[in-house]
Design a protein around this motif. Structure first.
Motif, PDB file in Angstrom:
ATOM      1  N   CYS A  49       0.837  -1.212   0.000  1.00 41.16           N
ATOM      2  CA  CYS A  49       0.000   0.000   0.000  1.00 41.16           C
ATOM      3  C   CYS A  49       0.867   1.255   0.000  1.00 41.16           C
ATOM      4  O   CYS A  49       0.604   2.213  -0.741  1.00 41.16           O
TER       5      CYS A  49
ATOM      6  N   CYS B 137       2.393   1.830  -3.388  1.00 39.47           N
ATOM      7  CA  CYS B 137       1.393   2.371  -4.330  1.00 39.47           C
ATOM      8  C   CYS B 137       1.128   3.847  -4.047  1.00 39.47           C
ATOM      9  O   CYS B 137       0.997   4.662  -4.973  1.00 39.47           O
ATOM     10  N   LEU B 138       1.042   4.223  -2.770  1.00 42.40           N
ATOM     11  CA  LEU B 138       0.845   5.623  -2.400  1.00 42.40           C
ATOM     12  C   LEU B 138       2.012   6.482  -2.882  1.00 42.40           C
ATOM     13  O   LEU B 138       1.811   7.546  -3.477  1.00 42.40           O
TER      14      LEU B 138
ATOM     15  N   GLY C  39       1.982   7.111  -6.444  1.00 42.03           N
ATOM     16  CA  GLY C  39       0.798   7.793  -6.955  1.00 42.03           C
ATOM     17  C   GLY C  39      -0.137   6.881  -7.711  1.00 42.03           C
ATOM     18  O   GLY C  39      -0.973   7.346  -8.504  1.00 42.03           O
ATOM     19  N   ASP C  40      -0.027   5.564  -7.478  1.00 42.59           N
ATOM     20  CA  ASP C  40      -0.864   4.585  -8.180  1.00 42.59           C
ATOM     21  C   ASP C  40      -2.089   4.278  -7.314  1.00 42.59           C
ATOM     22  O   ASP C  40      -2.117   3.300  -6.558  1.00 42.59           O
ATOM     23  N   HIS C  41      -3.111   5.109  -7.427  1.00 43.15           N
ATOM     24  CA  HIS C  41      -4.262   4.994  -6.540  1.00 43.15           C
ATOM     25  C   HIS C  41      -5.122   3.776  -6.854  1.00 43.15           C
ATOM     26  O   HIS C  41      -5.730   3.186  -5.948  1.00 43.15           O
TER      27      HIS C  41
ATOM     28  N   LEU D 163      -3.537   0.894  -5.200  1.00 47.67           N
ATOM     29  CA  LEU D 163      -3.744   1.016  -3.753  1.00 47.67           C
ATOM     30  C   LEU D 163      -5.127   0.503  -3.362  1.00 47.67           C
ATOM     31  O   LEU D 163      -5.256  -0.285  -2.417  1.00 47.67           O
ATOM     32  N   GLU D 164      -6.147   0.932  -4.080  1.00 49.94           N
ATOM     33  CA  GLU D 164      -7.510   0.508  -3.739  1.00 49.94           C
ATOM     34  C   GLU D 164      -7.656  -1.005  -3.858  1.00 49.94           C
ATOM     35  O   GLU D 164      -8.309  -1.645  -3.029  1.00 49.94           O
TER      36      GLU D 164
ATOM     37  N   PRO E 106      -9.176   7.941   0.904  1.00 48.65           N
ATOM     38  CA  PRO E 106      -9.111   8.903  -0.205  1.00 48.65           C
ATOM     39  C   PRO E 106      -9.181  10.342   0.301  1.00 48.65           C
ATOM     40  O   PRO E 106     -10.026  10.669   1.154  1.00 48.65           O
TER      41      PRO E 106
ATOM     42  N   ASN F 136       3.849  12.289  -1.743  1.00 50.00           N
ATOM     43  CA  ASN F 136       2.744  11.408  -2.161  1.00 50.00           C
ATOM     44  C   ASN F 136       2.313  10.495  -1.016  1.00 50.00           C
ATOM     45  O   ASN F 136       1.117  10.287  -0.768  1.00 50.00           O
TER      46      ASN F 136
ATOM     47  N   ARG G   4      -2.330  11.858   2.042  1.00 50.93           N
ATOM     48  CA  ARG G   4      -3.674  11.561   2.544  1.00 50.93           C
ATOM     49  C   ARG G   4      -3.758  11.787   4.053  1.00 50.93           C
ATOM     50  O   ARG G   4      -4.736  12.371   4.542  1.00 50.93           O
TER      51      ARG G   4
END
Length: 539
Positions: free
Chosen positions: A415, A418-419, A422-424, A427-428, A456, A500, A504
């Motif tokens: 996770c 991915c954060l 910037g690969d959202h 991540l999801e 998010p 990045n 969040r």
């Protein structure tokens, strides 16, 4: 790879298209499939009509129709993992024929625990023996891989292969063949790399006319190789107080748990380790266990416990001094090398190159066992090589043995990668079942913080999560941001990747408590100007 090979990404064909490999797994072709492949690869990007392809196949073939060519092409596609609708190798030109569309690539360096290769010498073979030799190599590969549980890290290569400077392998088994008088003489010498020192030799007693004899000999020699490799892995699994009388699998399982995260067990070992170190001050295993205890004091208390910068600096300075002093004494122990690399990575004091070197050399020896995967992925993550990092984390997630706490650790590392990238979307997909792990295997405070980290930024937090964030106040939010920065963000070389990763959590914290929730030194290290911080608060 040798110059005679044809490489198309993860597909490797020998120069005569006698055999191939894809994802490290062998592919065998019939005589006419080989002829078809050779015609295609010898004429890339050229339309090959069905009549032209018919000329290339065995003239004794009874079915010499266009339909037979279509059948052969479909067989080859199936073996290559190709698709008729979205081809990577063979495209259809409807009504005309086929085109080989794959572009050759340079050979990819081999990264393996053991490479098995055939050496056929200058005298060649009697009829049929090359194929028998290749079958024997594949049997050895499959039996050894099953015996040591390493799958794709045991690789069989084509004839007369020699390691290149860019290849990474721990062991090399060249198998020499010589045919004559109906016999296939065979000898293998297991070498430890890169020294090439001979560990053990094996002789095969084969009968060119009886495949059953070859199968029995392959099983006998494979058992001998497995014994040697498992002994080496048992030695590699020594350290961290793991009991030496347990099975290799159990020792590596425990080592994986002890190295993977802020294992609570380290917090219980402090008093005993202090006493043991007083009795054995020069024991490197005890010293590195002590460093793991110190590491646990930094991360295990959780995000709201708080720790002053001076106290953190003192503990990390002790870890740094201890590990650097121990490095010459742990070279023979891969598990302790991984422990040292983990500590040097974590304290983030300019030792990233050294940590990479130590971890890579340890990884070659301990191979694909779970203990090595988190730190190997984290080192790639620090460099911004997020695709490589995710590959290591996915390998850990795919493992069944290490247990749910280990899987949670690997999922969280993925996770974070991915954060940072910037690969959202990735991540999801990774976080979709995270709640099943967070409850049983995290403290409530860490579970809360993880939810804020991945939630998010363009949506409000769920009510209970938002209430919890409001309840900790600006000081609690500031501590959570500091905790996450020191535990996971500061290691990233790229300032943009650090921003990045933190975005969040900072967004939710500033939305709840304003800019005072962001520690000033973190704003500077993330490159957050006041205007940017205000944007985060308003978003």
């Amino acid at each position: 790879m040798g110059a005679a090979q044809l490489c198309f990404g993860d597909l490797i064909l020998d120069g005569a298209c006698l055999s191939g490999r894809r994802h490290g797994q062998p592919i065998h072709f019939t005589r006419n499939e080989r002829a078809l492949l050779l015609a295609f690869t010898s004429n890339p990007k050229h339309l090959m009509s069905r009549s032209r392809l018919l000329d290339e196949i065995d003239s004794s073939e009874l079915d010499r129709s266009d339909r037979y060519i279509d059948f052969l092409v479909n067989q080859v596609r199936m073996k290559l993992g190709d698709s008729k609708k979205t081809p990577k190798y063979i495209a259809t030109q409807y009504g005309e024929g086929y085109i080989w569309i794959a572009t050759p690539s340079s050979a990819t360096p081999i990264d393996a625990f053991l490479v098995i290769g055939g050496n056929f010498g200058a005298k060649g073979h009697t009829s049929g023996s090359p194929e028998q030799a290749r079958v024997l190599l594949d049997q050895l590969r499959d039996l050894v891989a099953a015996g040591v549980g390493m799958g794709q890290l045991i690789v069989a290569v084509d004839e007369n292969w020699q390691p290149a400077a860019t290849d990474k392998l721990r062991y090399f088994l060249p198998v020499s063949f010589q045919a004559g008088d109906g016999q296939l003489k065979c000898m293998a010498a297991l070498r430890e790399m890169p020294s090439k020192s001979i560990v053990k030799t094996f002789q095969f007693h084969l009968d060119a006319a009886d495949p059953a004899v070859s199968a029995r000999e392959a099983a006998r020699v494979a058992n001998g190789i497995v014994d040697v490799l498992r002994q080496a892995l048992a030695h590699a699994a020594k350290g961290l107080g793991v009991p030496a009388d347990e099975s290799l699998e159990m020792r590596l399982h425990k080592a994986s748990a002890l190295l993977s995260a802020s294992n609570l067990e380290w917090q219980t070992r402090g008093a005993r380790l202090r006493r043991d170190r007083e009795r054995n001050p020069r024991d490197p295993d005890l010293a590195l266990q002590w460093c793991m205890y110190l590491f646990a004091t930094l991360v295990a208390p959780g995000p709201f416990a708080g720790m002053g910068i001076e106290e953190r600096e003192r503990i990390e300075s002790e870890i740094e001094a201890t590990v650097l002093e121990l490095l010459p004494t742990v070279e023979g122990s891969p598990l302790l090398m991984l422990t040292a690399a983990k500590q040097l990575y974590f304290i983030d004091r300019g030792h990233l190159d050294l940590a990479e070197d130590i971890a890579e050399r340890a990884f070659v020896r301990i191979a694909d066992y779970a203990a090595a995967l988190p730190i190997m992925g984290q080192l790639q993550y620090a460099r911004g090589r997020f695709d490589e990092a995710v590959r290591f984390f996915d390998r850990g997630i795919a493992m069944v043995e290490p247990g749910p706490a280990f899987h949670l650790h690997m999922k969280m590392l993925k996770c974070y990668a991915c954060l940072a990238a910037g690969d959202h979307a990735a991540l999801e997909a990774t976080a979709v079942d995270l709640d099943a792990y967070l409850g049983p295997f995290c403290t409530p405070d860490i579970s809360l913080t993880i939810r804020w980290i991945i939630a998010p930024p363009d949506r409000d937090l769920p009510a209970t999560s938002a209430q919890a964030l409001a309840g900790v106040g600006p000081e609690g939010a500031r501590k959570a941001i500091e905790y996450f920065y020191f535990a996971s963000a500061r290691h990233l070389v790229s300032q943009g990747a650090r921003a990045n990763l933190m975005h969040r959590l900072i967004t939710h914290a500033t939305r709840a408590h304003g800019q005072e929730a962001i520690p000033a030194f973190i704003s500077r290290r993330l490159g957050l100007r006041p205007a940017r911080a205000a944007e985060l608060q308003a978003s």
